[in-house]
Write a protein that holds these residues in place. Structure first.
Motif, short mmCIF file in Angstrom:
data_model
loop_
_atom_site.label_atom_id
_atom_site.label_comp_id
_atom_site.label_asym_id
_atom_site.label_seq_id
_atom_site.Cartn_x
_atom_site.Cartn_y
_atom_site.Cartn_z
N UNK A 26 0.83 -1.19 0.00
CA UNK A 26 0.00 0.00 0.00
C UNK A 26 0.87 1.25 0.00
N UNK A 27 0.48 2.22 -0.83
CA UNK A 27 1.22 3.48 -0.91
C UNK A 27 0.24 4.60 -1.25
N UNK A 75 5.27 3.25 2.89
CA UNK A 75 4.45 2.12 2.47
C UNK A 75 3.91 1.35 3.67
N UNK A 76 2.85 0.61 3.42
CA UNK A 76 2.35 -0.42 4.32
C UNK A 76 2.37 -1.71 3.52
N UNK A 77 2.50 -2.84 4.19
CA UNK A 77 2.56 -4.11 3.47
C UNK A 77 1.96 -5.23 4.30
N UNK A 91 3.20 -4.71 8.13
CA UNK A 91 4.04 -3.67 8.69
C UNK A 91 4.02 -2.41 7.84
N UNK A 92 4.94 -1.54 8.18
CA UNK A 92 5.11 -0.31 7.41
C UNK A 92 6.59 0.00 7.34
N UNK A 93 6.92 0.86 6.37
CA UNK A 93 8.32 1.21 6.19
C UNK A 93 8.48 2.20 5.06
N UNK A 94 9.66 2.18 4.48
CA UNK A 94 10.02 3.11 3.42
C UNK A 94 10.54 2.32 2.22
N UNK A 138 12.25 -1.12 3.30
CA UNK A 138 12.95 -1.19 4.58
C UNK A 138 11.91 -1.03 5.68
N UNK A 139 11.52 -2.13 6.34
CA UNK A 139 10.48 -2.04 7.36
C UNK A 139 10.93 -1.27 8.60
N UNK A 140 10.02 -0.47 9.14
CA UNK A 140 10.27 0.19 10.42
C UNK A 140 9.49 -0.51 11.53
N UNK A 141 8.31 -1.03 11.20
CA UNK A 141 7.47 -1.75 12.15
C UNK A 141 6.96 -3.01 11.47
#
Length: 158
Positions: A26-27, A75-77, A91-94, A138-141
């Motif tokens: 998701x973006x 992003x979310x994934x 999760x979410x990340x960049x 690159x996931x942050x969470x």
């Protein structure tokens, strides 16, 4: 990277490595609208640190998602099974976009999802005139779950 849920960091890595399930990504569009798509991915240890990892996808350089992610890289994934008992990772990340002139990531994804490059689809995707990029998430969470204990008799997992 912050990890939570019922799966350990190692269990999450195993799930992402072992199960060839597409990632739902998701973006945001440049107009600020939400956009979601499914893509093939691979899990890879990060080059930056020993205890971090990234998810890599491949796509044509002209794909709309490339434009969207260059404008807004957040992003979310989710990667999850479609049949009970449900399990997965979200999760979410960049996301970052990098050229892949040798189609290295695409070739790895064709091996992962199709078992090789001997198909009409692979031939079309690997054409020399097709410009390929790698989307690196690159996931942050990250949150991992497995509902097998409470859904064990409901069916089989994918």
């Amino acid at each position: 990277m912050h990890v939570s849920g019922s799966l350990s960091r190692a269990q999450i890595a195993d799930f992402l490595t072992d199960d060839p399930i597409p990632i739902r990504l998701g973006c945001r569009t440049p107009a600020g609208e939400l956009w979601m798509l499914s893509m093939w991915y691979r899990h890879r240890e990060s080059d930056d640190t020993d205890d971090e990892w990234v998810l890599e996808c491949a796509t044509n350089a002209d794909a709309k998602v490339v434009t969207y992610l260059r404008e807004s890289p957040d992003v979310a994934f989710e990667v999850s099974t479609n049949r009970p008992p449900y399990r997965g990772v979200r999760g979410r990340g960049t996301a970052t976009i990098d050229p892949d002139p040798d189609k290295t990531v695409l070739r790895a994804l064709l091996e992962r999802y199709l078992g090789g490059t001997d198909s009409e689809l692979a031939t079309n995707l690997l054409k020399e005139d097709r410009t390929e990029v790698t989307i690196t998430i690159s996931p942050s969470t990250v949150y991992g779950w497995n509902f097998a204990d409470r859904m064990g008799d409901t069916g089989r997992s994918e």
